[in-house]
Design a protein around this motif. Structure first.
Motif, short mmCIF file in Angstrom:
data_model
loop_
_atom_site.label_atom_id
_atom_site.label_comp_id
_atom_site.label_asym_id
_atom_site.label_seq_id
_atom_site.Cartn_x
_atom_site.Cartn_y
_atom_site.Cartn_z
N GLY A 83 -2.72 21.99 4.20
CA GLY A 83 -3.88 21.18 4.66
C GLY A 83 -3.31 19.85 5.14
N ASP A 84 -4.23 18.88 5.51
CA ASP A 84 -3.59 17.77 5.91
C ASP A 84 -2.95 16.91 4.72
OD1 ASP A 84 -4.79 17.74 8.26
OD2 ASP A 84 -6.73 17.04 7.80
N PHE A 85 -1.81 16.28 5.15
CA PHE A 85 -0.85 15.67 4.08
C PHE A 85 -0.36 14.26 4.73
CE2 PHE A 85 3.33 14.99 2.29
CZ PHE A 85 3.02 14.80 1.01
N ALA A 86 -0.64 13.30 3.81
CA ALA A 86 0.10 11.99 4.06
C ALA A 86 0.71 11.58 2.75
CB ALA A 86 -1.35 11.11 4.37
N LEU A 87 1.77 10.92 2.86
CA LEU A 87 2.58 10.62 1.79
C LEU A 87 1.59 9.34 1.01
CD1 LEU A 87 5.20 10.73 0.36
CD2 LEU A 87 6.19 9.12 1.68
N GLY A 88 1.73 9.64 -0.18
CA GLY A 88 0.91 8.76 -1.21
C GLY A 88 -0.56 8.54 -0.91
N ALA A 89 -1.17 9.59 -0.30
CA ALA A 89 -2.68 9.67 0.06
C ALA A 89 -3.21 9.76 -1.18
CB ALA A 89 -2.76 10.76 1.08
N ARG A 90 -2.97 10.52 -2.15
CA ARG A 90 -3.59 10.57 -3.41
C ARG A 90 -3.29 9.88 -4.62
NH1 ARG A 90 -4.53 17.16 -4.01
NH2 ARG A 90 -5.45 17.52 -2.17
N ALA A 91 -2.27 9.16 -4.38
CA ALA A 91 -1.63 8.20 -5.32
C ALA A 91 -2.84 6.90 -5.57
CB ALA A 91 -0.44 7.54 -5.03
N PRO A 92 -3.04 6.47 -6.85
CA PRO A 92 -3.95 5.40 -6.97
C PRO A 92 -3.09 3.95 -6.54
CG PRO A 92 -3.18 6.09 -9.20
CD PRO A 92 -2.55 7.14 -8.08
N SER A 93 -4.33 3.23 -6.09
CA SER A 93 -3.80 2.01 -5.46
C SER A 93 -3.34 1.16 -6.57
CB SER A 93 -4.88 1.54 -4.41
OG SER A 93 -5.92 1.15 -5.11
N PRO A 94 -2.18 0.46 -6.77
CA PRO A 94 -1.76 -0.21 -7.96
C PRO A 94 -2.60 -1.64 -7.88
CG PRO A 94 0.13 -0.24 -6.29
CD PRO A 94 -1.18 0.73 -5.87
N ALA A 95 -3.02 -1.96 -8.97
CA ALA A 95 -3.45 -3.42 -9.27
C ALA A 95 -2.60 -4.24 -8.81
CB ALA A 95 -4.26 -3.34 -10.70
N GLU A 96 -2.92 -5.50 -8.04
CA GLU A 96 -2.06 -6.36 -7.62
C GLU A 96 -1.70 -7.21 -9.02
OE1 GLU A 96 -2.12 -10.03 -4.48
OE2 GLU A 96 -3.62 -8.57 -4.60
N ARG A 97 -0.52 -7.50 -9.32
CA ARG A 97 -0.21 -8.30 -10.53
C ARG A 97 0.89 -9.26 -10.18
NH1 ARG A 97 1.99 -4.53 -15.31
NH2 ARG A 97 3.79 -3.91 -14.41
N HIS A 98 1.25 -10.44 -10.69
CA HIS A 98 2.42 -11.07 -10.44
C HIS A 98 3.09 -11.18 -11.89
CE1 HIS A 98 1.38 -11.70 -6.49
NE2 HIS A 98 0.14 -11.87 -6.89
N ASP A 99 4.14 -10.72 -12.13
CA ASP A 99 4.89 -10.98 -13.54
C ASP A 99 5.99 -12.22 -13.34
OD1 ASP A 99 3.64 -8.73 -14.77
OD2 ASP A 99 5.12 -7.54 -14.04
N PHE A 100 5.67 -13.32 -14.07
CA PHE A 100 6.51 -14.38 -13.80
C PHE A 100 7.02 -14.54 -15.20
CE2 PHE A 100 2.96 -15.59 -11.04
CZ PHE A 100 3.97 -15.59 -9.90
N TYR A 101 8.39 -14.85 -15.17
CA TYR A 101 8.99 -15.05 -16.41
C TYR A 101 8.61 -16.28 -17.31
CZ TYR A 101 13.25 -14.77 -19.25
OH TYR A 101 14.14 -14.79 -20.54
N ALA A 102 8.20 -15.88 -18.17
CA ALA A 102 7.63 -16.93 -19.10
C ALA A 102 8.64 -17.92 -19.53
CB ALA A 102 6.95 -16.28 -20.46
N SER A 103 8.26 -19.18 -20.01
CA SER A 103 9.20 -20.02 -20.51
C SER A 103 9.49 -19.93 -21.79
CB SER A 103 8.58 -21.74 -20.37
OG SER A 103 7.60 -21.62 -21.07
N THR A 104 10.61 -20.31 -22.55
CA THR A 104 10.91 -20.19 -23.71
C THR A 104 9.85 -20.58 -24.76
OG1 THR A 104 13.35 -20.74 -23.31
CG2 THR A 104 12.68 -20.77 -25.74
#
Length: 202
Positions: free
Chosen positions: A58-79
């Motif tokens: 069938g039709d195939f596209a790389l990553g077509a069925r992969a769920p879209s990751p939720a946008e997040r930002h991981d910042f290194y927390a302070s001490t």
């Protein structure tokens, strides 16, 4: 040797060859072989034309069925942020009094002006000695570190001792003595000092 009937495609091929042939001088032209009638398959009414073959991929596209990751930002927390998220291992009421500055440290260590090597050794000696003497709450002063100079062309780390001391307090040989680490109340140094609550000596 039995003769078989020519298939329609064989007859068509023969007709093409015959049309391109030229008559030889002094020879009679052999009449062309009549094209046999195409034999109808038995039960032709029951047979249906086969559908075209289906592409198994069938039709195939790389990553077509992969769920879209939720946008997040991981910042290194302070001490300070990381210590605030630590679980409370000491008595909850005593911890509340500690955070409000109601508990008085029984000993204190000031690491101002020391190098990392000097401070590490002094901290280990102080904590082990405090536990041997039966102290439960001690204060370790690190300072907040020098303020950043906006005109300095080279970025520099600030508050190295403030960052390193909580890590050293979780490592051998002093890690087994420490029950809780918390940033000090403002009257005991605030962000430039740590309360270290020690385990009872067994």
């Amino acid at each position: 040797m039995s003769r078989r009937k020519l298939r329609p495609d064989e007859v068509e091929l023969w007709e093409m060859v015959a049309r391109s042939a030229e008559k030889l001088p002094g020879r009679k032209v052999t009449p062309e072989t009549p094209a046999p009638k195409s034999a109808k398959p038995k039960n032709s009414k029951l047979r249906k034309p086969l559908p075209p073959p289906r592409d198994p991929m069938g039709d195939f596209a790389l990553g077509a069925r992969a769920p879209s990751p939720a946008e997040r930002h991981d910042f290194y927390a302070s001490t300070s942020d990381r210590l605030a998220k630590d679980p409370v291992r000491m008595d909850a009421k005593a911890f509340g009094r500690l955070k409000r500055g109601k508990l008085q440290p029984e000993a204190r260590l000031d690491l101002h002006g020391m190098t990392l090597d000097q401070a590490h050794g002094e901290l280990a000696r102080f904590i082990l000695g405090a536990q041997l003497r039966g102290f439960r709450l001690v204060l370790v002063i690190t300072g907040k570190g020098m303020r950043e100079d906006p005109h300095d062309p080279m970025p520099r780390r600030r508050g190295v001792l403030k960052t390193q001391v909580p890590q050293w307090l979780r490592m051998p040989p002093v890690g087994q003595c420490v029950l809780q680490i918390s940033e000090a109340h403002i009257k005991h140094g605030g962000g430039g000092a740590y309360y270290v609550y020690l385990k009872r000596r067994r």
